[in-house]
Structures are given as structure tokens and as C-alpha cells.
Design a protein around this motif. Structure first.
Motif, PDB file in Angstrom:
ATOM      1  N   LEU A 134       0.833  -1.194   0.000  1.00 57.84           N
ATOM      2  CA  LEU A 134       0.000   0.000   0.000  1.00 57.84           C
ATOM      3  C   LEU A 134       0.871   1.248   0.000  1.00 57.84           C
ATOM      4  N   ASP A 135       0.415   2.291  -0.652  1.00 55.31           N
ATOM      5  CA  ASP A 135       1.103   3.578  -0.553  1.00 55.31           C
ATOM      6  C   ASP A 135       1.142   3.968   0.925  1.00 55.31           C
ATOM      7  N   GLY A 136       2.300   4.413   1.376  1.00 56.45           N
ATOM      8  CA  GLY A 136       2.450   4.763   2.784  1.00 56.45           C
ATOM      9  C   GLY A 136       2.902   3.601   3.652  1.00 56.45           C
ATOM     10  N   SER A 137       3.057   2.434   3.055  1.00 59.16           N
ATOM     11  CA  SER A 137       3.529   1.273   3.815  1.00 59.16           C
ATOM     12  C   SER A 137       4.950   1.514   4.313  1.00 59.16           C
ATOM     13  N   PRO A 138       5.271   1.042   5.519  1.00 59.02           N
ATOM     14  CA  PRO A 138       6.640   1.185   6.021  1.00 59.02           C
ATOM     15  C   PRO A 138       7.619   0.230   5.353  1.00 59.02           C
ATOM     16  N   ILE A 139       7.108  -0.678   4.521  1.00 62.60           N
ATOM     17  CA  ILE A 139       7.969  -1.651   3.849  1.00 62.60           C
ATOM     18  C   ILE A 139       8.634  -0.992   2.640  1.00 62.60           C
ATOM     19  N   LYS A 140       9.937  -0.827   2.720  1.00 62.40           N
ATOM     20  CA  LYS A 140      10.698  -0.187   1.649  1.00 62.40           C
ATOM     21  C   LYS A 140      11.761  -1.104   1.051  1.00 62.40           C
ATOM     22  N   THR A 141      12.241  -2.075   1.840  1.00 58.17           N
ATOM     23  CA  THR A 141      13.326  -2.960   1.410  1.00 58.17           C
ATOM     24  C   THR A 141      13.004  -4.395   1.787  1.00 58.17           C
ATOM     25  N   ALA A 142      13.831  -5.314   1.327  1.00 61.90           N
ATOM     26  CA  ALA A 142      13.651  -6.723   1.664  1.00 61.90           C
ATOM     27  C   ALA A 142      13.716  -6.948   3.171  1.00 61.90           C
ATOM     28  N   LYS A 143      14.600  -6.240   3.857  1.00 58.57           N
ATOM     29  CA  LYS A 143      14.732  -6.383   5.315  1.00 58.57           C
ATOM     30  C   LYS A 143      13.422  -6.081   6.032  1.00 58.57           C
TER      31      LYS A 143
END
Length: 347
Positions: A134-143
Motif C-alpha cells: 500500500l502507498d504509505g507502507s513502512p515496507i521499503k526494502t527486503a529487510k
């Protein structure tokens, strides 16, 4: 239904072991296709298969275009799982089925008596799968996927392989990868499940991806094409016994499917979509044709579905790295054949 990525490896091994036991139990292949003197010299008159709701397979297109005649298809049900589809071929419940090539390699490692005969889907500039947040998700990287849930259509197939490759390339440890959970969600509800915050990432491809993007509010964390480029990803399989006993029918099936693939590749997109709509409406399964308008391309790399060594080598090497099979245990050239494809000499 939830599984950690690492835990699934064990479950898959059990499934493959059960399959191997079934194979060694002298289970007789139960082909319902009966011989016919009026069948153009073919050994069988029909092929049993599983299809998809609201979609058209290339064998179905081949039949509608007249390429398959006098051979006929017998629909026995729908599936969203490639591994399940090829398991049905092994057990004799269907005559052909298709799956991601990595899943086929796993089944062959369990000594399943099958062979891939033609590619039927793949990844290109227009046809690919994205792993959306989702836009705004804290997920930015594989980690950031550690401790999170990713929706996939089935386990042990295309989505799982791509996700694990993404995590490996990002340098995650085995322990960290174990903490990423795959959740089996029907593709048609993956977007809704993501928007309801019941999962953190959804694998979306083709028409489902485009419909979701029209509604906005999501973006891809990564794409399978970013990892592997353009490639044919899955194949139809037949049992070795079927090929041996029905060489003419095998050739007819592969030739017809190959011609249908090329028809879809070379025909104006609007005509292909119109044909798909016609097929779905005429077969009377009470299906919604809304998603067909989003069809863009076959995604198949080889002309007429020709299979390339690298399309199996990639996954053999990957499974060796994972410790699922031993190095040298399988060779790509032994897992498929282009013998029956009419475009073989044109590659």
C-alpha cells in the motif's frame, strides 16, 4: 492458511515423497480418452484438463481456432495452482497440466514420470508480476519483510521462488527468511486482502494487477522481471507413458497449442481479447469476462512456446543452492522436449 518460507520446504518434501510413493505403487494412468477410427489416425479422441475461471488457456484457444481438431478437450474443473495441476497429470486424473518450471523440476526430482513439452506463460515487457504494498507502507526494502505476510496464489511455485530469490539477493539470512510468512490467497481476492491490511504484500500480475492499479493506492516493492528479465516461466507436461503410447496425439496437442500461441502473439490485441470473450461466453460456465480486456501479451519467450535450456537451468541451479536437489542430479535437456513443436527448426 499460513506457512513460513522455510517451513514450506519440509511440507513440499513430504508432498513429493507421497507422490514418489504413489508412482512406485504401480498406479495405472487413468486416461479417459478413447481410441476412435474416425479420429484422423490419432490414438485418442480427447484430452482431460483443468482450466481457469474467467480466462482462456492456449489449448482452449487452439480448439476454438480449429487447430486442435479432431482432438477435443474435456474440461474437468478449475485450478489456481500449478503444482496441483501437474500432480493431477501424475496421478492420471488429467492428461496434461501446466506449472512454473521450478515446480516441475521439484516434481521431477521426486522421480515423477513427466516431461515438459511446451511453454505456456512467461514474463515480458507487458506481462509480469509485481509484489505490491500500500502507498504509505513502512515496507521499503527486503529487510522490512521480516515478520510480514505476503499473499501468493499457491506454494512451491512462481511467486514463492521469486520472493525467495529477492530475499536471497538482498542478503537476508536463513533465520531472517524464516520469519517471512507466505499466505495462500486466491488471486481474485489478493488486492482486497491487501487493502484490508490482512496481509502486507500481494503478488499481482496481469489483469488483476492492472485493475488494482486503476484503483490506485498501491505500488510495487519489486517485480519478477527486475530479477530475471524476459523469460518463459511455465510449461505444459505430459506423462512419459502418454507420450510413448500416443505420439500422434502428443504432436497434435503441441502443434495446435504452438499455433495458438503464435496466433495470439501476431494478431491485433483487440481481436485476441474479442476471441477470448467469445470463448468464455460460449462455454457456459457462468464466468465474468471483465478481466479479459486487460490481456496484453503471451509473455512467452520462445516462438510457439519453444523451451530453452536456461528456463530449466535457472531453477535447477536455484534448487541446488537451496539444498533441495544435488548438483548434477538433474540436467535441463532431460526434463523437456521440443520434438513435437512445429517451430523447432525456426528457432
Amino acid at each position: 492458511m499460513k506457512h513460513s518460507i522455510r517451513n514450506f520446504a519440509g511440507a513440499a518434501s513430504v508432498l513429493l515423497l507421497v507422490t514418489s510413493v504413489l508412482l512406485t505403487g504401480c498406479a495405472e494412468e487413468k486416461s479417459s480418452a478413447a481410441s476412435s477410427t474416425n479420429n484422423g489416425g490419432l490414438e485418442v479422441s480427447e484430452l482431460r484438463y483443468q482450466g481457469g475461471i474467467g480466462s482462456v488457456t492456449y489449448p482452449e484457444l487452439a480448439e476454438d481456432l480449429g487447430y486442435l481438431a479432431p482432438l477435443k478437450l474435456k474440461f474437468i474443473g478449475s485450478t489456481i495452482s500449478g503444482p496441483q495441476d501437474i500432480q493431477s497429470v501424475v496421478t492420471g486424473d488429467t492428461d496434461f497440466g501446466g506449472a512454473f518450471n521450478g515446480a516441475i523440476v521439484k516434481l521431477l526430482a521426486a522421480k515423477a514420470p513427466i516431461k515438459s513439452v511446451i511453454s505456456y506463460y512467461g514474463v515480458d515487457d507487458n506481462t509480469w508480476t509485481g509484489y505490491y504494498v500500500l502507498d504509505g507502507s513502512p515496507i521499503k526494502t527486503a529487510k522490512d519483510l521480516i515478520g510480514k505476510k505476503i499473499a501468493v496464489n499457491t506454494l512451491g511455485a512462481h511467486h514463492e521462488f521469486v520472493i525467495k530469490e529477492y530475499l536471497h539477493r538482498a542478503g537476508l539470512t536463513t533465520e531472517e527468511i524464516d520469519q517471512v510468512t507466505l499466505v495462500v490467497v486466491p488471486p481474485v481476492t489478493s488486492e482486497q486482502t491487501l487493502r484490508a491490511n490482512q496481509i502486507d504484500v500481494a503478488a499481482l500480475g496481469g489483469v488483476l494487477r492492472d485493475k488494482a492499479l486503476e484503483r490506485g493506492g498501491i505500488h510495487p516493492l519489486f517485480k519478477d522481471r527486475d530479477l530475471f528479465g524476459n523469460f518463459s516461466a511455465g510449461s505444459y507436461v505430459l506423462t512419459n507413458k502418454f507420450i510413448k503410447n500416443n505420439p500422434k496425439a502428443t504432436r497434435k496437442f503441441v502443434e495446435a497449442t504452438a499455433k495458438a500461441i503464435e496466433w495470439a502473439r501476431t494478431t491485433p490485441r483487440d481481436e485476441v481479447v474479442a476471441r477470448f470473450n467469445k470463448i468464455i461466453n460460449e462455454r457456459g460456465r457462468k464466468e465474468d469476462t471483465a478481466t479479459v480486456k486487460y490481456w496484453k501479451s503471451t509473455g512467452i519467450a520462445g516462438k510457439g512456446g519453444l523451451i530453452a535450456d536456461k528456463e530449466f537451468d535457472n531453477w535447477i541451479n536455484w534448487l541446488v543452492k537451496e539444498g533441495t536437489i544435488k548438483e548434477g542430479e538433474l540436467k535441463a535437456k532431460d526434463l523437456f522436449t521440443n520434438e513435437f513443436n512445429p517451430y523447432l527448426n525456426e528457432k
